[in-house]
Design a protein around this motif. Structure first.
Motif, PDB file in Angstrom:
ATOM      1  N   LEU A  96       4.813   9.535  -8.314  1.00  0.00           N
ATOM      2  CA  LEU A  96       3.623   8.961  -8.940  1.00  0.00           C
ATOM      3  C   LEU A  96       2.526   8.848  -7.890  1.00  0.00           C
ATOM      4  CD1 LEU A  96       4.949   6.159 -11.323  1.00  0.00           C
ATOM      5  CD2 LEU A  96       4.712   8.623 -11.702  1.00  0.00           C
ATOM      6  N   GLN A  97       1.373   9.443  -8.202  1.00  0.00           N
ATOM      7  CA  GLN A  97       0.221   9.421  -7.307  1.00  0.00           C
ATOM      8  C   GLN A  97      -0.701   8.288  -7.738  1.00  0.00           C
ATOM      9  OE1 GLN A  97      -0.721  11.540  -4.488  1.00  0.00           O
ATOM     10  NE2 GLN A  97      -2.011   9.702  -4.356  1.00  0.00           N
ATOM     11  N   LEU A  98      -0.658   7.166  -7.013  1.00  0.00           N
ATOM     12  CA  LEU A  98      -1.537   6.033  -7.267  1.00  0.00           C
ATOM     13  C   LEU A  98      -2.818   6.189  -6.457  1.00  0.00           C
ATOM     14  CD1 LEU A  98       1.652   4.420  -7.244  1.00  0.00           C
ATOM     15  CD2 LEU A  98       0.061   3.064  -8.602  1.00  0.00           C
ATOM     16  N   PRO A  99      -3.817   5.353  -6.697  1.00  0.00           N
ATOM     17  CA  PRO A  99      -5.093   5.545  -6.007  1.00  0.00           C
ATOM     18  C   PRO A  99      -4.990   5.563  -4.487  1.00  0.00           C
ATOM     19  CG  PRO A  99      -5.399   4.061  -7.855  1.00  0.00           C
ATOM     20  CD  PRO A  99      -3.928   4.319  -7.754  1.00  0.00           C
ATOM     21  N   GLU A 100      -4.055   4.793  -3.907  1.00  0.00           N
ATOM     22  CA  GLU A 100      -4.021   4.690  -2.453  1.00  0.00           C
ATOM     23  C   GLU A 100      -2.712   5.152  -1.831  1.00  0.00           C
ATOM     24  OE1 GLU A 100      -5.368   0.962  -0.956  1.00  0.00           O
ATOM     25  OE2 GLU A 100      -7.222   0.998  -2.120  1.00  0.00           O
ATOM     26  N   LYS A 101      -1.728   5.541  -2.618  1.00  0.00           N
ATOM     27  CA  LYS A 101      -0.477   6.030  -2.040  1.00  0.00           C
ATOM     28  C   LYS A 101       0.322   6.761  -3.105  1.00  0.00           C
ATOM     29  CE  LYS A 101       2.864   3.184  -1.024  1.00  0.00           C
ATOM     30  NZ  LYS A 101       3.620   2.055  -0.456  1.00  0.00           N
ATOM     31  N   SER A 102       1.230   7.630  -2.643  1.00  0.00           N
ATOM     32  CA  SER A 102       2.183   8.289  -3.536  1.00  0.00           C
ATOM     33  C   SER A 102       3.536   7.603  -3.387  1.00  0.00           C
ATOM     34  CB  SER A 102       2.312   9.770  -3.187  1.00  0.00           C
ATOM     35  OG  SER A 102       1.100  10.449  -3.406  1.00  0.00           O
ATOM     36  N   VAL A 103       4.246   7.466  -4.495  1.00  0.00           N
ATOM     37  CA  VAL A 103       5.529   6.772  -4.485  1.00  0.00           C
ATOM     38  C   VAL A 103       6.573   7.673  -5.117  1.00  0.00           C
ATOM     39  CG1 VAL A 103       6.780   4.701  -5.179  1.00  0.00           C
ATOM     40  CG2 VAL A 103       4.325   4.566  -4.712  1.00  0.00           C
ATOM     41  N   GLY A 104       7.678   7.869  -4.411  1.00  0.00           N
ATOM     42  CA  GLY A 104       8.804   8.615  -4.953  1.00  0.00           C
ATOM     43  C   GLY A 104       9.794   7.673  -5.597  1.00  0.00           C
ATOM     44  N   ILE A 105      10.306   8.065  -6.750  1.00  0.00           N
ATOM     45  CA  ILE A 105      11.250   7.233  -7.514  1.00  0.00           C
ATOM     46  C   ILE A 105      12.419   8.094  -7.955  1.00  0.00           C
ATOM     47  CG2 ILE A 105      11.512   5.565  -9.393  1.00  0.00           C
ATOM     48  CD1 ILE A 105       8.063   6.834  -8.836  1.00  0.00           C
ATOM     49  N   THR A 106      13.612   7.548  -7.864  1.00  0.00           N
ATOM     50  CA  THR A 106      14.816   8.182  -8.394  1.00  0.00           C
ATOM     51  C   THR A 106      15.290   7.369  -9.581  1.00  0.00           C
ATOM     52  OG1 THR A 106      15.454   9.011  -6.223  1.00  0.00           O
ATOM     53  CG2 THR A 106      17.183   8.880  -7.887  1.00  0.00           C
ATOM     54  N   THR A 107      15.669   8.049 -10.675  1.00  0.00           N
ATOM     55  CA  THR A 107      16.119   7.357 -11.877  1.00  0.00           C
ATOM     56  C   THR A 107      17.450   7.921 -12.350  1.00  0.00           C
ATOM     57  OG1 THR A 107      14.830   8.877 -13.263  1.00  0.00           O
ATOM     58  CG2 THR A 107      13.800   6.779 -12.677  1.00  0.00           C
ATOM     59  N   ARG A 108      18.193   7.085 -13.038  1.00  0.00           N
ATOM     60  CA  ARG A 108      19.436   7.518 -13.685  1.00  0.00           C
ATOM     61  C   ARG A 108      19.653   6.659 -14.920  1.00  0.00           C
ATOM     62  NH1 ARG A 108      21.523   4.365  -9.264  1.00  0.00           N
ATOM     63  NH2 ARG A 108      22.724   2.565 -10.012  1.00  0.00           N
ATOM     64  N   ARG A 109      20.410   7.209 -15.848  1.00  0.00           N
ATOM     65  CA  ARG A 109      20.775   6.424 -17.025  1.00  0.00           C
ATOM     66  C   ARG A 109      21.842   5.402 -16.625  1.00  0.00           C
ATOM     67  NH1 ARG A 109      18.743   8.415 -21.728  1.00  0.00           N
ATOM     68  NH2 ARG A 109      17.787  10.482 -21.577  1.00  0.00           N
ATOM     69  N   GLN A 110      21.737   4.206 -17.173  1.00  0.00           N
ATOM     70  CA  GLN A 110      22.710   3.159 -16.874  1.00  0.00           C
ATOM     71  C   GLN A 110      22.884   2.296 -18.113  1.00  0.00           C
ATOM     72  OE1 GLN A 110      22.924   1.152 -12.942  1.00  0.00           O
ATOM     73  NE2 GLN A 110      22.417  -0.710 -14.074  1.00  0.00           N
ATOM     74  N   GLY A 111      24.057   2.367 -18.738  1.00  0.00           N
ATOM     75  CA  GLY A 111      24.291   1.640 -19.976  1.00  0.00           C
ATOM     76  C   GLY A 111      23.323   2.086 -21.047  1.00  0.00           C
ATOM     77  N   LYS A 112      22.690   1.143 -21.714  1.00  0.00           N
ATOM     78  CA  LYS A 112      21.699   1.460 -22.737  1.00  0.00           C
ATOM     79  C   LYS A 112      20.312   1.687 -22.150  1.00  0.00           C
ATOM     80  CE  LYS A 112      24.009  -1.066 -26.481  1.00  0.00           C
ATOM     81  NZ  LYS A 112      23.877  -2.141 -27.497  1.00  0.00           N
ATOM     82  N   GLY A 113      20.182   1.463 -20.853  1.00  0.00           N
ATOM     83  CA  GLY A 113      18.878   1.610 -20.222  1.00  0.00           C
ATOM     84  C   GLY A 113      18.904   2.573 -19.060  1.00  0.00           C
ATOM     85  N   PHE A 114      18.165   2.232 -18.018  1.00  0.00           N
ATOM     86  CA  PHE A 114      18.006   3.101 -16.853  1.00  0.00           C
ATOM     87  C   PHE A 114      18.019   2.256 -15.591  1.00  0.00           C
ATOM     88  CE2 PHE A 114      16.010   5.053 -20.469  1.00  0.00           C
ATOM     89  CZ  PHE A 114      16.363   6.385 -20.374  1.00  0.00           C
ATOM     90  N   TYR A 115      18.341   2.921 -14.486  1.00  0.00           N
ATOM     91  CA  TYR A 115      18.165   2.300 -13.176  1.00  0.00           C
ATOM     92  C   TYR A 115      17.141   3.135 -12.422  1.00  0.00           C
ATOM     93  CZ  TYR A 115      19.049  -0.267  -8.914  1.00  0.00           C
ATOM     94  OH  TYR A 115      18.890  -1.067  -7.813  1.00  0.00           O
ATOM     95  N   ALA A 116      16.137   2.467 -11.856  1.00  0.00           N
ATOM     96  CA  ALA A 116      15.069   3.148 -11.123  1.00  0.00           C
ATOM     97  C   ALA A 116      14.942   2.526  -9.740  1.00  0.00           C
ATOM     98  CB  ALA A 116      13.738   3.036 -11.871  1.00  0.00           C
ATOM     99  N   GLU A 117      14.753   3.385  -8.739  1.00  0.00           N
ATOM    100  CA  GLU A 117      14.587   2.911  -7.361  1.00  0.00           C
ATOM    101  C   GLU A 117      13.448   3.667  -6.706  1.00  0.00           C
ATOM    102  OE1 GLU A 117      17.762   1.734  -4.107  1.00  0.00           O
ATOM    103  OE2 GLU A 117      17.456   3.915  -4.121  1.00  0.00           O
ATOM    104  N   MET A 118      12.537   2.943  -6.082  1.00  0.00           N
ATOM    105  CA  MET A 118      11.384   3.566  -5.440  1.00  0.00           C
ATOM    106  C   MET A 118      11.430   3.353  -3.937  1.00  0.00           C
ATOM    107  SD  MET A 118       8.325   0.950  -6.497  1.00  0.00           S
ATOM    108  CE  MET A 118       8.719  -0.784  -6.732  1.00  0.00           C
ATOM    109  N   ASP A 119      10.855   4.308  -3.227  1.00  0.00           N
ATOM    110  CA  ASP A 119      10.689   4.219  -1.784  1.00  0.00           C
ATOM    111  C   ASP A 119       9.262   3.764  -1.511  1.00  0.00           C
ATOM    112  OD1 ASP A 119      10.414   4.529   0.936  1.00  0.00           O
ATOM    113  OD2 ASP A 119      11.330   6.516   1.013  1.00  0.00           O
ATOM    114  N   GLN A 120       9.096   2.520  -1.076  1.00  0.00           N
ATOM    115  CA  GLN A 120       7.762   1.983  -0.821  1.00  0.00           C
ATOM    116  C   GLN A 120       7.244   2.341   0.565  1.00  0.00           C
ATOM    117  OE1 GLN A 120       7.620  -2.236  -1.669  1.00  0.00           O
ATOM    118  NE2 GLN A 120       7.885  -1.930  -3.856  1.00  0.00           N
ATOM    119  N   GLY A 121       8.042   3.057   1.353  1.00  0.00           N
ATOM    120  CA  GLY A 121       7.626   3.375   2.713  1.00  0.00           C
ATOM    121  C   GLY A 121       7.821   2.186   3.636  1.00  0.00           C
ATOM    122  N   PRO A 122       7.380   2.294   4.879  1.00  0.00           N
ATOM    123  CA  PRO A 122       7.518   1.173   5.822  1.00  0.00           C
ATOM    124  C   PRO A 122       6.510   0.071   5.526  1.00  0.00           C
ATOM    125  CG  PRO A 122       6.376   2.986   6.865  1.00  0.00           C
ATOM    126  CD  PRO A 122       6.806   3.493   5.514  1.00  0.00           C
ATOM    127  N   ALA A 123       6.912  -1.145   5.834  1.00  0.00           N
ATOM    128  CA  ALA A 123       6.020  -2.293   5.664  1.00  0.00           C
ATOM    129  C   ALA A 123       5.048  -2.392   6.826  1.00  0.00           C
ATOM    130  CB  ALA A 123       6.822  -3.574   5.544  1.00  0.00           C
TER     131      ALA A 123
END
Length: 284
Positions: A96-123
């Protein structure tokens, strides 16, 4: 134009942090995005538009007051919906390309929903407050500063003043005065109150009127701060709690890698699908 209602950091529907997702907002102006967010009254809404590369989308996030350069739970909720619409059964990666940074996300199906995890980069670690300044900020919430730990501005896209308070101070907190000028003076946008021992926190909109249920953009800074304070080891996942005080207890999974990148993840549930009746042109 379709939009969806999803719940983020939620083990079931009607839990976690609600979100409106527009999976294809082409034709909508920024002014219309802002008005739609106000109409829907979610803490945040996210608007997506496909880019040329596969699984790459432009993204814009709005609160009822303003556009944000980055936000956590909208990114995770949007990626989960994209998986539902385009991802199939296997794990999927999104950018996802946001106005000030790009964020990578990995998703998978989990039960009736999904699990999503993003890499926010270093703090990025900013100003450390002296004890008197930290106590003044805590007092603005009717709270009490926990002087065992430093109050510090930390960001992975949105700068938060991470403010340790006592357990009673977290439970009783209510913003009692405007803080925009004081926060601008230390390079922060929001205050995130933390009960350090319980790994639990709270934050509000800039006016102190609406409490956020689960704040992914704060979870990354909190995780990095905890590792920097020696409270958690790098490379080991742990969870943060938020939302209990508004009846929507939420779990935010975090991990700070050995190289410093901060991962934030959680479960996402799809709640509803809707359709706008006016055309995008009619909304301007």
């Amino acid at each position: 134009m379709e939009y969806w209602q999803v719940d983020v950091f939620a083990e079931r529907v009607l839990a976690g942090n609600g979100l409106a997702v527009f999976p294809d907002c082409r034709g909508l102006s920024p002014a219309a995005m802002q008005e739609l967010t106000r109409e829907l009254r979610q803490f945040e809404s996210i608007f997506l538009a496909p880019l040329d590369a596969a699984n790459h989308f432009a993204a814009r996030v709005f609160t009822v007051e303003e556009e944000l350069p980055f936000a956590g739970h909208p990114v995770l909720g949007a990626a989960a919906l994209l998986h539902h619409l385009h991802g199939g059964k296997a794990d999927a990666d999104w950018l996802l390309q946001l106005p000030e940074k790009s964020v990578g996300i990995t998703t998978r199906r989990q039960g009736k929903g999904f699990y999503a995890e993003m890499d926010q980069g270093p703090a990025t670690f900013g100003k450390v407050l002296d004890g008197a300044s930290a106590a003044t900020f805590a007092g603005a919430f009717g709270s009490r500063y926990d002087s065992r730990y430093p109050a510090q501005v930390v960001s992975t896209g949105l700068p938060y003043l991470l403010l340790p308070v006592t357990a009673a101070g977290l439970a009783d907190a209510r913003q009692r005065e405007p803080l925009d000028a004081a926060l601008a003076g230390i390079g922060a946008a929001f205050v995130f109150l933390m009960d350090v021992d319980a790994r639990e926190g709270r934050t509000w909109d800039p006016l102190g009127v609406v409490e956020d249920i689960a704040t992914g953009s704060a979870a990354g800074p909190v995780a990095a701060w905890r590792v920097s304070q020696g409270l958690e080891p790098a490379g080991q996942a742990f969870s943060l709690a938020q939302g209990r005080f508004v009846g929507r207890p939420s779990r935010l999974d975090v991990c700070v890698g050995e190289a410093g990148n901060v991962l934030v993840g959680g479960t996402v549930q799809l709640l509803a699908q809707a359709r706008l009746l006016p055309s995008p042109a009619e909304l301007d």
